[in-house]
Design a protein around this motif. Structure first.
Motif, mmCIF file in Angstrom:
data_model
loop_
_atom_site.group_PDB
_atom_site.id
_atom_site.type_symbol
_atom_site.label_atom_id
_atom_site.label_comp_id
_atom_site.label_asym_id
_atom_site.label_seq_id
_atom_site.Cartn_x
_atom_site.Cartn_y
_atom_site.Cartn_z
ATOM 1 N N THR A 7 -14.492 4.709 -22.133
ATOM 2 C CA THR A 7 -13.540 4.958 -20.800
ATOM 3 C C THR A 7 -12.406 3.988 -21.008
ATOM 4 O O THR A 7 -12.999 2.629 -20.683
ATOM 5 C CB THR A 7 -14.200 5.156 -19.487
ATOM 6 O OG1 THR A 7 -15.102 6.189 -19.432
ATOM 7 C CG2 THR A 7 -13.213 5.475 -18.538
ATOM 8 N N HIS A 21 -8.786 2.456 -18.718
ATOM 9 C CA HIS A 21 -8.323 2.643 -17.540
ATOM 10 C C HIS A 21 -6.499 2.259 -17.838
ATOM 11 O O HIS A 21 -6.377 1.245 -18.343
ATOM 12 C CB HIS A 21 -8.930 1.619 -16.585
ATOM 13 C CG HIS A 21 -10.337 1.913 -16.299
ATOM 14 N ND1 HIS A 21 -10.707 3.111 -15.521
ATOM 15 C CD2 HIS A 21 -11.412 1.409 -16.947
ATOM 16 C CE1 HIS A 21 -12.103 3.071 -15.742
ATOM 17 N NE2 HIS A 21 -12.387 2.007 -16.583
ATOM 18 N N TYR A 74 -4.466 6.578 -14.224
ATOM 19 C CA TYR A 74 -5.509 7.331 -14.549
ATOM 20 C C TYR A 74 -6.604 6.566 -15.371
ATOM 21 O O TYR A 74 -6.378 5.673 -15.950
ATOM 22 C CB TYR A 74 -5.359 8.914 -15.017
ATOM 23 C CG TYR A 74 -4.377 9.483 -14.074
ATOM 24 C CD1 TYR A 74 -4.885 10.233 -12.897
ATOM 25 C CD2 TYR A 74 -2.880 9.731 -14.361
ATOM 26 C CE1 TYR A 74 -4.126 10.951 -12.116
ATOM 27 C CE2 TYR A 74 -2.281 10.566 -13.349
ATOM 28 C CZ TYR A 74 -2.746 11.171 -12.482
ATOM 29 O OH TYR A 74 -2.176 11.889 -11.637
ATOM 30 N N SER A 75 -7.862 7.249 -15.484
ATOM 31 C CA SER A 75 -8.533 6.699 -16.350
ATOM 32 C C SER A 75 -8.706 7.879 -17.631
ATOM 33 O O SER A 75 -8.883 8.836 -16.997
ATOM 34 C CB SER A 75 -10.000 6.281 -15.877
ATOM 35 O OG SER A 75 -10.674 7.116 -15.153
#
Length: 108
Positions: free
Chosen positions: A4, A6, A10-11
């Motif tokens: 993930t 960032h 948004y991520s």
């Protein structure tokens, strides 16, 4: 392995599986990954560039992002660039993924 990253708003999550060294060349302009925005589930394309020397500081990243933001305003047919993210792993450009559209729909 799922990763993930960032961005500004948004991520994004994607499978960060790098190719073997003999599968990529120095002339490559990054590696493309399919991912999705965690907040709205929209598909994205993530271009990964391992050479972090391309962006020396936070100002360089902001300049690149402002250039992409300007390009996004020129025409609705230009694929949108959502984020430019720098991590210790490298630089990630997160772009819109167009699914189910042809060139005529994008350009007009």
């Amino acid at each position: 392995m799922l990763q993930t990253i960032h961005g500004r708003r948004y991520s994004y999550v994607f499978d960060f599986e790098l190719p073997e060294e003999d599968e990529s060349t120095a002339q490559d302009l990054g590696i493309l990954f399919h991912g999705k925005c965690e907040q709205n589930e929209q598909p994205v394309i993530i271009r990964y560039i391992a050479d972090t020397k391309l962006i020396i500081n936070k100002q360089h990243q902001e300049i690149i992002q402002s250039i992409f933001d300007g390009l996004n305003q020129l025409h609705s047919g230009i694929v949108q660039t959502y984020d430019c993210i720098t991590t210790e792993d490298g630089i990630f450009f997160v772009r819109e993924q167009l699914i189910g559209m042809d060139l005529h729909q994008v350009a007009f």
